[in-house]
Motif scaffolding. Sequence first.
Motif, mmCIF file in Angstrom:
data_model
loop_
_atom_site.group_PDB
_atom_site.id
_atom_site.type_symbol
_atom_site.label_atom_id
_atom_site.label_comp_id
_atom_site.label_asym_id
_atom_site.label_seq_id
_atom_site.Cartn_x
_atom_site.Cartn_y
_atom_site.Cartn_z
ATOM 1 N N LEU A 78 3.209 5.400 -0.858
ATOM 2 C CA LEU A 78 2.448 6.287 -0.135
ATOM 3 C C LEU A 78 1.501 7.213 -1.143
ATOM 4 C CD1 LEU A 78 4.848 7.515 2.596
ATOM 5 C CD2 LEU A 78 2.868 6.251 3.242
ATOM 6 N N ASP A 82 -2.636 6.824 -1.180
ATOM 7 C CA ASP A 82 -3.259 8.237 -1.126
ATOM 8 C C ASP A 82 -4.408 8.197 -2.456
ATOM 9 O OD1 ASP A 82 -4.098 10.636 -0.082
ATOM 10 O OD2 ASP A 82 -2.954 11.777 -1.427
ATOM 11 N N SER A 88 -5.857 5.951 6.263
ATOM 12 C CA SER A 88 -4.620 6.105 6.622
ATOM 13 C C SER A 88 -4.127 5.119 7.473
ATOM 14 C CB SER A 88 -4.328 7.484 7.142
ATOM 15 O OG SER A 88 -5.195 7.444 8.266
#
Length: 162
Positions: A78, A82, A88
Amino acid sequence: MIDRTRPLAVFDLDGTLADSSHRQRFLERSPRDWDAFFAAAPADPPLVEGVELCREVAGECEIVYLTGRPERCRRDTLDWLDDQDLPSGALHMRRDNDRRPARATKMELLRELGRGREIRMLVDDDELVCDAAERAGFPVVRARWTNASEALKDAQEREGRT
């Protein structure tokens, strides 16, 4: 709120969005060093072709990430997504002790995702995954912008590790 009418674009990570070539050396040893292989994943450079495609289709599709990485790598994965400023999307990972071939685990999830939703594309570098997805009727974009080592291909198929 998720718009369930938007089609899905499903993206693999290693070899599709993330360049894992710098850590494939850990799989060329005997025994393979899986802990080191996954620990090095946060340093993966992005693969420009895959990242650009993901950003491009995010305007019309809901993005879903589907990886053979084990669940224990979720936080690092994750953070990497990012850090790359990728759209997303839900992240689906392999259960820590699931050793089935990637083509089996990914097809199971693709079928589940495809119930009641259009899958616009699966983007993956694993030829066996792509072949299975095409046979099942899913549209496939083969991520051929990098080369996986033979050790990684063997690990995906025989050991069900990535």
